[in-house]
Design a protein around this motif. Structure first.
Motif, PDB file in Angstrom:
ATOM      1  N   SER A 256       0.837  -1.198   0.000  1.00  0.00           N
ATOM      2  CA  SER A 256       0.000   0.000   0.000  1.00  0.00           C
ATOM      3  C   SER A 256       0.869   1.244   0.000  1.00  0.00           C
ATOM      4  N   GLN A 257       0.459   2.240  -0.773  1.00  0.00           N
ATOM      5  CA  GLN A 257       1.162   3.520  -0.788  1.00  0.00           C
ATOM      6  C   GLN A 257       0.256   4.670  -0.373  1.00  0.00           C
ATOM      7  N   ILE A 258      -0.903   4.293   0.220  1.00  0.00           N
ATOM      8  CA  ILE A 258      -1.833   5.312   0.732  1.00  0.00           C
ATOM      9  C   ILE A 258      -2.090   5.083   2.215  1.00  0.00           C
ATOM     10  N   SER A 259      -1.199   4.356   2.888  1.00  0.00           N
ATOM     11  CA  SER A 259      -1.349   4.074   4.317  1.00  0.00           C
ATOM     12  C   SER A 259      -0.723   5.232   5.107  1.00  0.00           C
ATOM     13  N   ALA A 260      -1.563   6.175   5.486  1.00  0.00           N
ATOM     14  CA  ALA A 260      -1.090   7.430   6.080  1.00  0.00           C
ATOM     15  C   ALA A 260      -0.192   7.183   7.288  1.00  0.00           C
ATOM     16  N   GLY A 261       0.934   7.882   7.311  1.00  0.00           N
ATOM     17  CA  GLY A 261       1.864   7.797   8.428  1.00  0.00           C
ATOM     18  C   GLY A 261       2.902   6.711   8.299  1.00  0.00           C
ATOM     19  N   GLU A 262       2.710   5.786   7.370  1.00  0.00           N
ATOM     20  CA  GLU A 262       3.703   4.729   7.170  1.00  0.00           C
ATOM     21  C   GLU A 262       4.836   5.262   6.290  1.00  0.00           C
ATOM     22  N   GLU A 263       6.035   4.853   6.612  1.00  0.00           N
ATOM     23  CA  GLU A 263       7.202   5.310   5.862  1.00  0.00           C
ATOM     24  C   GLU A 263       7.698   4.221   4.905  1.00  0.00           C
ATOM     25  N   ASN A 264       8.308   3.182   5.468  1.00  0.00           N
ATOM     26  CA  ASN A 264       8.855   2.120   4.614  1.00  0.00           C
ATOM     27  C   ASN A 264       8.777   0.805   5.386  1.00  0.00           C
ATOM     28  N   ASN A 265       7.549   0.450   5.792  1.00  0.00           N
ATOM     29  CA  ASN A 265       7.345  -0.557   6.823  1.00  0.00           C
ATOM     30  C   ASN A 265       7.218  -1.982   6.267  1.00  0.00           C
ATOM     31  N   LEU A 266       8.185  -2.370   5.453  1.00  0.00           N
ATOM     32  CA  LEU A 266       8.247  -3.743   4.972  1.00  0.00           C
ATOM     33  C   LEU A 266       8.484  -4.685   6.149  1.00  0.00           C
ATOM     34  N   SER A 267       7.669  -5.729   6.252  1.00  0.00           N
ATOM     35  CA  SER A 267       7.876  -6.720   7.305  1.00  0.00           C
ATOM     36  C   SER A 267       7.377  -8.075   6.830  1.00  0.00           C
ATOM     37  N   ILE A 268       7.858  -9.116   7.495  1.00  0.00           N
ATOM     38  CA  ILE A 268       7.461 -10.469   7.116  1.00  0.00           C
ATOM     39  C   ILE A 268       7.366 -11.341   8.355  1.00  0.00           C
ATOM     40  N   ARG A 269       6.361 -12.232   8.354  1.00  0.00           N
ATOM     41  CA  ARG A 269       6.201 -13.241   9.403  1.00  0.00           C
ATOM     42  C   ARG A 269       6.040 -14.588   8.700  1.00  0.00           C
ATOM     43  N   ILE A 270       6.796 -15.567   9.150  1.00  0.00           N
ATOM     44  CA  ILE A 270       6.762 -16.898   8.548  1.00  0.00           C
ATOM     45  C   ILE A 270       6.469 -17.904   9.651  1.00  0.00           C
ATOM     46  N   TYR A 271       5.414 -18.708   9.448  1.00  0.00           N
ATOM     47  CA  TYR A 271       4.949 -19.653  10.452  1.00  0.00           C
ATOM     48  C   TYR A 271       5.154 -21.080   9.961  1.00  0.00           C
ATOM     49  N   GLY A 272       5.769 -21.908  10.813  1.00  0.00           N
ATOM     50  CA  GLY A 272       5.965 -23.312  10.495  1.00  0.00           C
ATOM     51  C   GLY A 272       5.384 -24.215  11.560  1.00  0.00           C
ATOM     52  N   THR A 273       5.523 -25.509  11.387  1.00  0.00           N
ATOM     53  CA  THR A 273       4.980 -26.462  12.347  1.00  0.00           C
ATOM     54  C   THR A 273       5.728 -26.449  13.674  1.00  0.00           C
TER      55      THR A 273
END
Length: 384
Positions: A256-273
């Motif tokens: 998203s590039q219209i998320s007000a107040g966000e700068e460069n908030n790339l994040s990732i969550r990876i779930y395993g067994t």
């Protein structure tokens, strides 16, 4: 192996260009590269002025990339550039890269690799015929803690991967700043220069590549929704996807590039067994590990308990932050290693940078997302 700095040329990245300056700083960081030539703008006068800013020999500053490729190829081997860095808007990536590959030069190219998947496949053929190194600057895969995350997944630390959640919110396009001719917004929102996608093509590709780099998972199909929230904008400024991976894992990806107040908030969550991991680009020196049987752990860059992969791409001791420029520099340092070996006629085979194959996959991802967003049926098989 050449006992000298490699000579770099640049196409694009002239005065006031954000990403060109980033590439120049990253390339210079390890003292392995000299910028010696460039065609910094499609405007010859601006290219000349940009060359002056960078203190380059005026005879090595060109008015077009075609003139640059021809002139550099005609120079003696001990003077011509070894590789070119391409930092133009998307629509110029393919023609510039093909021109320099055909002229006998290695290439480092900004992402996304081309304007279309068709262009990407054609460029892949040119690169294969040239035998030259091609590196794509998906810079977020250059962070040490991203490499640590990949090593944890590779050695089975999370068990079987079940779910990948990646997100990349920004807020800078919340207003129609392209109407004010803001340079970065103007070309990114223009289908002729950016391609079929703005938000997903620009930053969604980073979210996808980050998940693929860490897990190795390939997409089977996806369901995408694109929205242009700003009135009159021709391309999407927000994209949401559900993803089905080959092998059964599921994913959620949004950009998203219209998320007000966000700068460069790339994040990732990876779930395993057996556990999960979490990484945030705005806090890049930490990697969070979780499980159902123990308290959460926070691994930090620069420590001896990390894998050799993470250590190899770490420059300074723990507690001293490394971030965006260093991650970019890690892509350059690996490309330099491959180019040096190519010049020497050897191949170590263990280079860690995104390749032209990653570029083709990235364009297939964009085109699949675009097709899904335009479809009533939504679930769309991954385009090959």
């Amino acid at each position: 192996m050449p006992q000298r700095k490699l000579r770099m040329g640049m196409v694009g990245g002239g005065r006031d260009a954000f990403i060109g300056a980033v590439h120049r700083m990253a390339a210079a960081l390890d003292g392995q590269i000299d910028l010696v030539a460039g065609a910094f703008s499609s405007n010859p006068e601006k290219s000349r002025a940009s060359g002056e800013d960078l203190f380059l020999d005026p005879s090595r500053v060109y008015g077009s990339y075609e003139a640059m490729a021809a002139a550099e190829a005609a120079l003696p081997e001990d003077q011509r550039i070894d590789f070119v860095s391409i930092v133009t808007p998307n629509f110029m990536h393919a023609p510039v890269a093909a021109c320099f590959l055909k002229a006998g030069f290695h290439v480092v190219c900004d992402k996304p690799m081309t304007l279309t998947l068709e262009e990407a496949k054609a460029l892949q053929t040119v690169q294969a015929e040239s035998g030259k190194i091609f590196a794509l600057t998906h810079n977020y895969s250059g962070y040490p803690m991203v490499k640590e995350a990949r090593e944890i997944v590779r050695r089975g630390g999370l068990g079987r991967i079940l779910k990948v959640v990646s997100e990349y919110p920004q807020g800078w396009l919340s207003d129609k700043i392209e109407a004010e001719d803001q340079k970065q917004a103007a070309w990114r929102t223009d289908p002729q220069r950016a391609g079929a996608s703005c938000c997903v093509g620009d930053i969604g590709t980073h979210a996808e590549q980050l998940g693929r780099y860490i897990t190795g998972l390939k997409i089977e199909s996806l369901c995408a929704e694109f929205t242009s929230f700003v009135d009159g904008r021709l391309l999407e400024d927000d994209g949401n996807m559900l993803v089905r991976y080959k092998g059964g894992a599921k994913g959620v990806l949004y950009a998203s590039q219209i998320s007000a107040g966000e700068e460069n908030n790339l994040s990732i969550r990876i779930y395993g067994t057996e556990g999960s991991l979490e990484w945030h680009q705005e806090h890049p020196n930490e990697l969070i590990l979780k499980s159902n049987s123990a308290p959460a752990q926070v691994l930090r860059r620069g420590n001896d308990y990390l894998s050799e992969a993470a250590k190899r791409f770490t420059r300074i001791p723990a507690g001293h932050p490394e971030a965006f420029l260093e991650a970019f520099a890690n892509i350059y340092s690996e490309a330099v290693r491959a180019i040096r070996d190519a010049i020497d006629g050897t191949d170590a085979g263990d280079y860690d940078f995104p390749t032209i194959e990653d570029g083709v996959y990235g364009m297939a991802f964009i085109e699949t997302a675009v097709a899904s967003a335009a479809s009533d049926s939504k679930w769309t098989s991954f385009i090959q």
